[in-house]
Design an enzyme around this catalytic site. Structure first.
Site, PDB file in Angstrom:
ATOM      1  N   HIS A 107      -6.873  -2.372   8.991  1.00  0.00           N
ATOM      2  CA  HIS A 107      -6.181  -3.634   8.739  1.00  0.00           C
ATOM      3  C   HIS A 107      -6.367  -4.610   9.902  1.00  0.00           C
ATOM      4  O   HIS A 107      -5.594  -4.596  10.859  1.00  0.00           O
ATOM      5  CB  HIS A 107      -4.682  -3.372   8.528  1.00  0.00           C
ATOM      6  CG  HIS A 107      -4.352  -2.677   7.257  1.00  0.00           C
ATOM      7  ND1 HIS A 107      -3.658  -3.281   6.227  1.00  0.00           N
ATOM      8  CD2 HIS A 107      -4.631  -1.426   6.829  1.00  0.00           C
ATOM      9  CE1 HIS A 107      -3.511  -2.418   5.230  1.00  0.00           C
ATOM     10  NE2 HIS A 107      -4.094  -1.283   5.579  1.00  0.00           N
TER      11      HIS A 107
ATOM     12  N   GLU B 103      -5.723  -7.684  10.069  1.00  0.00           N
ATOM     13  CA  GLU B 103      -4.733  -8.764  10.154  1.00  0.00           C
ATOM     14  C   GLU B 103      -3.664  -8.476  11.201  1.00  0.00           C
ATOM     15  O   GLU B 103      -2.914  -9.367  11.602  1.00  0.00           O
ATOM     16  CB  GLU B 103      -4.089  -9.030   8.787  1.00  0.00           C
ATOM     17  CG  GLU B 103      -2.975  -8.082   8.380  1.00  0.00           C
ATOM     18  CD  GLU B 103      -3.467  -6.706   8.014  1.00  0.00           C
ATOM     19  OE1 GLU B 103      -2.670  -5.745   8.097  1.00  0.00           O
ATOM     20  OE2 GLU B 103      -4.654  -6.566   7.647  1.00  0.00           O
TER      21      GLU B 103
ATOM     22  N   SER C 240       0.812  -1.210   0.000  1.00  0.00           N
ATOM     23  CA  SER C 240       0.000   0.000   0.000  1.00  0.00           C
ATOM     24  C   SER C 240       0.855   1.274   0.000  1.00  0.00           C
ATOM     25  O   SER C 240       0.362   2.353  -0.326  1.00  0.00           O
ATOM     26  CB  SER C 240      -0.929   0.025   1.222  1.00  0.00           C
ATOM     27  OG  SER C 240      -1.833  -1.046   1.197  1.00  0.00           O
TER      28      SER C 240
ATOM     29  N   CYS D 162      -9.499  -1.876   3.677  1.00  0.00           N
ATOM     30  CA  CYS D 162      -8.710  -0.741   3.206  1.00  0.00           C
ATOM     31  C   CYS D 162      -9.101  -0.355   1.777  1.00  0.00           C
ATOM     32  O   CYS D 162     -10.189   0.160   1.558  1.00  0.00           O
ATOM     33  CB  CYS D 162      -7.219  -1.051   3.338  1.00  0.00           C
ATOM     34  SG  CYS D 162      -6.188   0.429   3.358  1.00  0.00           S
ATOM     35  N   PHE D 163      -8.265  -0.605   0.786  1.00  0.00           N
ATOM     36  CA  PHE D 163      -8.623  -0.291  -0.596  1.00  0.00           C
ATOM     37  C   PHE D 163      -9.891  -1.045  -0.998  1.00  0.00           C
ATOM     38  O   PHE D 163     -10.729  -0.527  -1.736  1.00  0.00           O
ATOM     39  CB  PHE D 163      -7.462  -0.666  -1.522  1.00  0.00           C
ATOM     40  CG  PHE D 163      -7.475   0.038  -2.852  1.00  0.00           C
ATOM     41  CD1 PHE D 163      -7.272   1.405  -2.936  1.00  0.00           C
ATOM     42  CD2 PHE D 163      -7.672  -0.669  -4.026  1.00  0.00           C
ATOM     43  CE1 PHE D 163      -7.265   2.055  -4.162  1.00  0.00           C
ATOM     44  CE2 PHE D 163      -7.667  -0.028  -5.245  1.00  0.00           C
ATOM     45  CZ  PHE D 163      -7.461   1.342  -5.319  1.00  0.00           C
TER      46      PHE D 163
ATOM     47  N   ASN E 266      -3.499   2.435   6.984  1.00  0.00           N
ATOM     48  CA  ASN E 266      -2.609   2.969   5.957  1.00  0.00           C
ATOM     49  C   ASN E 266      -3.466   3.376   4.775  1.00  0.00           C
ATOM     50  O   ASN E 266      -3.668   2.604   3.849  1.00  0.00           O
ATOM     51  CB  ASN E 266      -1.564   1.939   5.530  1.00  0.00           C
ATOM     52  CG  ASN E 266      -0.745   2.425   4.352  1.00  0.00           C
ATOM     53  OD1 ASN E 266      -0.739   3.614   4.038  1.00  0.00           O
ATOM     54  ND2 ASN E 266      -0.059   1.531   3.677  1.00  0.00           N
TER      55      ASN E 266
ATOM     56  N   GLY F 225      -4.863   7.025   2.339  1.00  0.00           N
ATOM     57  CA  GLY F 225      -4.910   8.458   2.076  1.00  0.00           C
ATOM     58  C   GLY F 225      -6.198   8.893   1.423  1.00  0.00           C
ATOM     59  O   GLY F 225      -6.381  10.082   1.146  1.00  0.00           O
ATOM     60  N   PHE F 226      -7.097   7.937   1.152  1.00  0.00           N
ATOM     61  CA  PHE F 226      -8.400   8.224   0.559  1.00  0.00           C
ATOM     62  C   PHE F 226      -9.479   7.626   1.453  1.00  0.00           C
ATOM     63  O   PHE F 226      -9.220   6.730   2.263  1.00  0.00           O
ATOM     64  CB  PHE F 226      -8.507   7.621  -0.848  1.00  0.00           C
ATOM     65  CG  PHE F 226      -7.600   8.253  -1.861  1.00  0.00           C
ATOM     66  CD1 PHE F 226      -8.066   9.259  -2.705  1.00  0.00           C
ATOM     67  CD2 PHE F 226      -6.268   7.859  -1.980  1.00  0.00           C
ATOM     68  CE1 PHE F 226      -7.231   9.849  -3.640  1.00  0.00           C
ATOM     69  CE2 PHE F 226      -5.440   8.444  -2.909  1.00  0.00           C
ATOM     70  CZ  PHE F 226      -5.918   9.445  -3.736  1.00  0.00           C
TER      71      PHE F 226
ATOM     72  N   GLY G  48      -4.396  -1.873  -0.773  1.00  0.00           N
ATOM     73  CA  GLY G  48      -3.569  -1.586  -1.935  1.00  0.00           C
ATOM     74  C   GLY G  48      -3.324  -0.099  -2.102  1.00  0.00           C
ATOM     75  O   GLY G  48      -3.931   0.726  -1.402  1.00  0.00           O
TER      76      GLY G  48
ATOM     77  N   GLY H  93      -2.789   3.694  -4.306  1.00  0.00           N
ATOM     78  CA  GLY H  93      -3.386   4.465  -5.389  1.00  0.00           C
ATOM     79  C   GLY H  93      -4.724   5.081  -5.047  1.00  0.00           C
ATOM     80  O   GLY H  93      -5.216   5.026  -3.918  1.00  0.00           O
TER      81      GLY H  93
END
Length: 367
Positions: free
Chosen positions: A344, A346, A46, A254-255, A296, A298-299, A226, A228
């Protein structure tokens, strides 16, 4: 080579000493507030195309081992620390962090100003940056080169970090379920957590189609974390909509949470400086319980916080919120076995408060 520069796109410059490899690198400048887990951070896909500053003052104390990496390589574009350990000490360590970064070709900087850098990013927001060591150009030229480097907004990066070939993580003990896990930047501990619960995990490339996923006849489908901009991940959104159309149980982190949001017709937006660390307070709105969690991102997903809302797949709700800023931290469909979280569970590295989510995924597959 005893001088290195960290140059931000707004012209702010920090001076320090080279750490890790000598050279130059570019990426989005972000900070991580974790006091431990630097090895997992470095190897988390990520962080692809990001320069990571650690806010903890001492980094590298426990060295590097061969058990804790979350992938086969370091993914951060650059690394910023305040005071690297002069001597590492841990019974599992087999080399120093400095040596590890040099082996991986990761350009870093050790500098006194990590607190000032963090405050600057909190005020101005995440921005592009470059680290330069060795023979450097005049500062005005370096600033211009940073401004010419790619932005994170609009970047579709999942396929750059994901596996190119499917592979299987076998169930530990007796097999209970088959899970199709789409690798958008997956961490190694994630399929392991599912394998611990009797899941045979088929890890698939980010380019996989819904038809290829459904051909495995999985009991459930998982979308990973991930890098982007989720607003640019149109293929992943289309793939997930095909999975939802088929009625398969789904879990995303997350993503994967952002992709679910888009699949439900919601928008996403870029956070000012993001959430990165292992100490973010998240509240489960169903129970009121607060989890300290690893982040983790940023979006974030733009979703209504004031109750259930309609989607093409039935009613949905925001299941979890961040207590620092009310950011959406989880989504759940009310009439289908579909849910996701922004953090996360995990727990590599990080607290284990959210491990129950893997149990919930198994429960909905079993039902």
């Amino acid at each position: 080579m005893d001088r290195a520069l960290l140059v931000l796109e707004d012209g702010r410059v920090f001076e320090g000493q080279p750490y890790g490899a000598v050279g130059e690198t570019f990426g989005e400048m972000v900070f991580n507030t974790g006091m431990t887990g630097y090895q997992e951070t470095l190897t988390d896909p990520s962080y692809h195309r990001q320069i990571v500053a650690m806010t903890a003052p001492h980094i590298g104390n426990t060295g590097v081992n061969d058990e804790d990496p979350e992938s086969g390589r370091v993914w951060v574009a650059g690394y910023v620390v305040r005071e690297p350990a002069r001597v590492h000490s841990n019974w599992r360590a087999n080399r120093s962090l400095d040596d590890y970064l040099r082996e991986q070709g990761v350009v870093g900087i050790a500098m006194r100003g990590t607190r000032a850098l963090t405050r600057h990013l909190r005020e101005r927001g995440a921005m592009r940056a470059g680290i330069f060591s060795g023979d450097a150009l005049p500062v005005p030229d370096l600033v211009e080169r940073v401004r010419q480097s790619p932005e994170m907004t609009g970047a579709d990066l999942a396929a750059e970090v994901a596996t190119t070939e499917p592979y299987v993580v076998p169930a530990i003990g007796g097999k209970r379920f088959t899970v199709a896990a789409v690798d958008l930047g997956i961490k190694g501990m994630t399929p392991h957590r599912m394998a611990e619960r009797g899941c045979e995990v088929h890890v698939l490339p980010a380019t996989v189609t819904a038809g290829e996923i459904l051909a495995l006849n999985p009991d459930g489908v998982f979308f990973s974390n991930g890098p982007g901009d989720p607003g640019a991940a149109d293929h992943a959104v289309a793939t997930l909509r095909g999975v939802l159309d088929a009625g398969k149980p789904f879990f995303g982190i997350c993503f994967g949470n952002q992709i679910l949001g888009r699949a439900l017709g919601l928008g996403t937006y870029k956070l000012r400086y993001g959430h990165r660390g292992v100490n973010q307070p998240v509240q489960d709105r169903r129970t009121g319980k607060v989890e300290i969690s690893a982040h983790n991102h940023g979006f974030a997903v733009d979703a209504p916080l004031d109750g259930p809302f309609d989607t093409p797949y039935g009613r949905a709700e925001v299941s979890h919120v961040n207590l620092n800023d009310d950011c959406v931290e989880g989504l759940r469909l009310l009439d289908r076995p579909v849910f996701s979280v922004q953090y996360h569970p995990e727990a590599a590295a990080g607290p284990h408060d959210a491990a129950y989510l893997f149990d919930e995924f198994c429960e909905v597959m079993g039902a």
